[in-house]
Motif scaffolding. Structure first.
Motif, PDB file in Angstrom:
ATOM      1  N   UNK A 254       0.885  -1.173   0.000  1.00 27.60           N
ATOM      2  CA  UNK A 254       0.000   0.000   0.000  1.00 27.60           C
ATOM      3  C   UNK A 254       0.919   1.219   0.000  1.00 27.60           C
ATOM      4  N   UNK A 255       0.635   2.164  -0.886  1.00 32.66           N
ATOM      5  CA  UNK A 255       1.492   3.352  -0.991  1.00 32.66           C
ATOM      6  C   UNK A 255       0.787   4.535  -0.326  1.00 32.66           C
ATOM      7  N   UNK A 256       1.518   5.250   0.495  1.00 33.61           N
ATOM      8  CA  UNK A 256       0.961   6.485   1.078  1.00 33.61           C
ATOM      9  C   UNK A 256       1.070   7.589   0.020  1.00 33.61           C
ATOM     10  N   UNK A 257      -0.063   8.245  -0.293  1.00 32.23           N
ATOM     11  CA  UNK A 257      -0.072   9.221  -1.388  1.00 32.23           C
ATOM     12  C   UNK A 257       0.343  10.625  -0.941  1.00 32.23           C
ATOM     13  N   UNK A 258       0.538  10.798   0.383  1.00 32.05           N
ATOM     14  CA  UNK A 258       0.978  12.121   0.879  1.00 32.05           C
ATOM     15  C   UNK A 258       1.654  11.931   2.238  1.00 32.05           C
ATOM     16  N   UNK A 259       2.285  12.992   2.716  1.00 36.54           N
ATOM     17  CA  UNK A 259       2.778  12.965   4.098  1.00 36.54           C
ATOM     18  C   UNK A 259       1.548  12.968   4.988  1.00 36.54           C
ATOM     19  N   UNK A 260       1.484  12.049   5.933  1.00 34.15           N
ATOM     20  CA  UNK A 260       0.276  12.000   6.770  1.00 34.15           C
ATOM     21  C   UNK A 260       0.558  11.277   8.098  1.00 34.15           C
ATOM     22  N   UNK A 261      -0.292  11.542   9.058  1.00 36.78           N
ATOM     23  CA  UNK A 261      -0.189  10.802  10.321  1.00 36.78           C
ATOM     24  C   UNK A 261      -1.517  10.125  10.612  1.00 36.78           C
ATOM     25  N   UNK A 262      -1.413   8.947  11.203  1.00 39.06           N
ATOM     26  CA  UNK A 262      -2.614   8.153  11.483  1.00 39.06           C
ATOM     27  C   UNK A 262      -2.617   7.823  12.967  1.00 39.06           C
ATOM     28  N   UNK A 263      -3.726   8.131  13.619  1.00 42.51           N
ATOM     29  CA  UNK A 263      -3.831   7.884  15.062  1.00 42.51           C
ATOM     30  C   UNK A 263      -4.604   6.589  15.311  1.00 42.51           C
ATOM     31  N   UNK A 264      -4.079   5.738  16.199  1.00 42.06           N
ATOM     32  CA  UNK A 264      -4.740   4.493  16.592  1.00 42.06           C
ATOM     33  C   UNK A 264      -5.258   4.670  18.020  1.00 42.06           C
ATOM     34  N   UNK A 265      -6.567   4.802  18.132  1.00 39.16           N
ATOM     35  CA  UNK A 265      -7.177   5.011  19.448  1.00 39.16           C
ATOM     36  C   UNK A 265      -6.824   3.871  20.401  1.00 39.16           C
ATOM     37  N   UNK A 266      -6.977   2.635  19.923  1.00 34.47           N
ATOM     38  CA  UNK A 266      -6.770   1.466  20.792  1.00 34.47           C
ATOM     39  C   UNK A 266      -5.321   1.346  21.256  1.00 34.47           C
ATOM     40  N   UNK A 267      -4.375   1.907  20.492  1.00 37.92           N
ATOM     41  CA  UNK A 267      -2.960   1.809  20.880  1.00 37.92           C
ATOM     42  C   UNK A 267      -2.464   3.097  21.526  1.00 37.92           C
ATOM     43  N   UNK A 268      -3.325   4.123  21.469  1.00 38.90           N
ATOM     44  CA  UNK A 268      -2.956   5.478  21.933  1.00 38.90           C
ATOM     45  C   UNK A 268      -1.623   5.871  21.323  1.00 38.90           C
ATOM     46  N   UNK A 269      -1.531   5.680  20.015  1.00 40.70           N
ATOM     47  CA  UNK A 269      -0.262   5.915  19.338  1.00 40.70           C
ATOM     48  C   UNK A 269      -0.508   6.450  17.928  1.00 40.70           C
ATOM     49  N   UNK A 270       0.453   7.277  17.492  1.00 43.91           N
ATOM     50  CA  UNK A 270       0.342   7.880  16.174  1.00 43.91           C
ATOM     51  C   UNK A 270       1.475   7.352  15.281  1.00 43.91           C
ATOM     52  N   UNK A 276       4.675   8.602  -0.718  1.00 43.32           N
ATOM     53  CA  UNK A 276       5.277   7.478  -1.476  1.00 43.32           C
ATOM     54  C   UNK A 276       5.862   6.374  -0.590  1.00 43.32           C
ATOM     55  N   UNK A 277       5.698   6.496   0.719  1.00 41.83           N
ATOM     56  CA  UNK A 277       6.185   5.423   1.592  1.00 41.83           C
ATOM     57  C   UNK A 277       5.328   4.163   1.386  1.00 41.83           C
ATOM     58  N   UNK A 278       5.974   2.990   1.518  1.00 42.71           N
ATOM     59  CA  UNK A 278       5.287   1.712   1.269  1.00 42.71           C
ATOM     60  C   UNK A 278       4.951   0.980   2.563  1.00 42.71           C
ATOM     61  N   UNK A 279       3.828   0.289   2.539  1.00 45.15           N
ATOM     62  CA  UNK A 279       3.546  -0.723   3.579  1.00 45.15           C
ATOM     63  C   UNK A 279       3.515  -2.058   2.844  1.00 45.15           C
ATOM     64  N   UNK A 280       4.390  -2.965   3.222  1.00 47.19           N
ATOM     65  CA  UNK A 280       4.391  -4.277   2.563  1.00 47.19           C
ATOM     66  C   UNK A 280       3.293  -5.145   3.181  1.00 47.19           C
ATOM     67  N   UNK A 281       2.442  -5.744   2.323  1.00 40.90           N
ATOM     68  CA  UNK A 281       1.299  -6.485   2.869  1.00 40.90           C
ATOM     69  C   UNK A 281       1.285  -7.973   2.515  1.00 40.90           C
ATOM     70  N   UNK A 282       1.913  -8.354   1.388  1.00 41.37           N
ATOM     71  CA  UNK A 282       1.777  -9.764   0.996  1.00 41.37           C
ATOM     72  C   UNK A 282       2.857 -10.167   0.008  1.00 41.37           C
ATOM     73  N   UNK A 283       3.219 -11.434   0.085  1.00 49.14           N
ATOM     74  CA  UNK A 283       4.091 -12.030  -0.928  1.00 49.14           C
ATOM     75  C   UNK A 283       3.345 -13.246  -1.475  1.00 49.14           C
ATOM     76  N   UNK A 284       3.398 -13.452  -2.793  1.00 51.22           N
ATOM     77  CA  UNK A 284       2.769 -14.640  -3.401  1.00 51.22           C
ATOM     78  C   UNK A 284       3.807 -15.280  -4.313  1.00 51.22           C
ATOM     79  N   UNK A 285       4.471 -16.308  -3.794  1.00 49.35           N
ATOM     80  CA  UNK A 285       5.634 -16.896  -4.488  1.00 49.35           C
ATOM     81  C   UNK A 285       5.203 -17.992  -5.460  1.00 49.35           C
ATOM     82  N   UNK A 286       5.818 -17.983  -6.640  1.00 48.40           N
ATOM     83  CA  UNK A 286       5.559 -18.987  -7.688  1.00 48.40           C
ATOM     84  C   UNK A 286       6.777 -19.903  -7.818  1.00 48.40           C
ATOM     85  N   UNK A 287       6.542 -21.162  -8.128  1.00 47.69           N
ATOM     86  CA  UNK A 287       7.635 -22.148  -8.167  1.00 47.69           C
ATOM     87  C   UNK A 287       7.637 -22.926  -9.480  1.00 47.69           C
TER      88      UNK A 287
END
Ligand code: AVI
Length: 322
Positions: A254-270, A276-287
């Motif tokens: 998932x690519x972040x489209x801008x500089x941004x901050x996200x608050x997590x209520x349950x973690x009390x953390x931002x 353009x920063x990436x979050x890696x979510x999945x790998x699907x390997x072929x053999x």
């Protein structure tokens, strides 16, 4: 029917803290499968671009007799385990054939998603009422331990649908070695694997024009909004996946489209995301079949036989403890 379940819930908050402290940030693909993720994955499996499910179904439809004969399924009672059972649609082809031909077995579907397990149990009760079923709501490593202590019967374990592809090759070897340590002589493993092929075919399966795979990936953020009180702006992230044909890996982000901050209520953390920063979510390997032979051998198994579909897109491989 009671679903056997873990005592401690997997802590999604802790997993997020850990994953977001890495570079690049990551979220385990295990968290893709809440009720909405299950629903979207069902849609993926029906897309014309996602050939994997139909290829494996073809193998089961056309070669069930040889597969079950090779498993010696009619010779003595056994436990039939299925890791990552999902909706069990392909497995039902085998289940029907086993029951019609008098096999003595209990079916143990294992899935991390409680939602899809109860759906599966319900549909099995409707469609195959004579089937003995004991569902298990565990993740894979927990299930390996549980499966080892079931009873004295031989275990035949199904790991279908390219679920193994969501491990890196190194993780797959670690997993199968661990699995082999817990096995009894005569136990078998039946593994569904997506084969290397023309990269265009693979790319289209993971970056479809309908936007369903994108919605599946983005649902991870919506899940955090729902379950952890996060405030992800869904317009500010975009799905990205590509197939790298030398390693044989599809990588999803998932690519972040801008500089941004996200608050997590349950973690009390931002958490901060740069443009353009990436979050890696999945790998699907072929053999390739040769890579499968080598991987099975490295993990301590003997390959009994490969079963493939007409177009040679997919492969189901039967392994015995070496
Ligand atoms: C569940 N797993 C095998 C699927 C795959 O092909 O890696 C999940 C998936 N991700 C995007 N499309 C399908």
């Amino acid at each position: 029917m009671q679903i056997k379940t873990r005592e401690i819930d997997i802590n999604i908050g802790e997993a997020i803290r850990l994953g977001f402290s890495k570079n690049p940030k990551s979220i385990s693909s295990m968290f893709l499968y809440d009720a909405e993720g299950d629903r979207l994955f069902q849609k993926i499996m029906k897309m014309p671009e996602y050939y994997l499910t139909r290829c494996e179904e073809e193998i089961f439809r056309t070669q069930k007799e040889q597969i079950l004969k090779e498993m010696r399924a009619f010779e003595e009672p056994f436990n039939l385990l299925e890791f990552g059972a999902g909706d069990g649609s392909k497995t039902k082809i085998l289940l029907h054939y086993l029951l019609e031909n008098g096999a003595d077995f209990t079916y143990y579907p294992v899935d991390i998603s409680r939602h899809s397990l109860s759906g599966l149990v319900h549909s099995l009760q409707q469609e195959i009422p004579a089937l003995k079923v004991q569902p298990m709501n565990f993740e894979y490593f927990e299930a390996v331990r549980e499966a080892a202590n079931l009873n004295h019967r031989r275990n035949i374990t199904l790991f279908l649908g390219s679920n193994m592809g969501n491990f890196t090759q190194e993780q797959a070897v670690v997993f199968y070695k661990k699995f082999a340590r817990e096995r009894k002589p005569g136990d078998l493993l039946f593994v569904g694997i997506d084969r290397r092929k023309n990269p265009h075919i693979i790319s289209h399966a993971y970056d479809d024009p309908h936007g369903i795979t994108a919605a599946f990936n983005l649902n991870l953020l919506q899940r955090m909004n729902r379950e952890l009180g996060a405030d992800f702006d869904m317009e500010a992230f975009r799905h990205y996946s590509f197939y790298e044909p030398v390693s044989g890996e599809v990588r999803s982000y998932l690519i972040s489209l801008k500089n941004q901050q996200v608050y997590f209520e349950a973690l009390e953390e931002q958490f901060f995301f740069k443009k353009d920063e990436l979050i890696h979510t999945e790998i699907s390997k072929k053999y390739s079949p040769e890579e499968i032979d080598r991987l099975a051998e490295e993990a301590g198994y003997k390959v009994l036989r490969h079963f493939t579909d007409e177009r040679q897109y997919f492969l189901d491989s039967l392994w015995e403890i070496g």
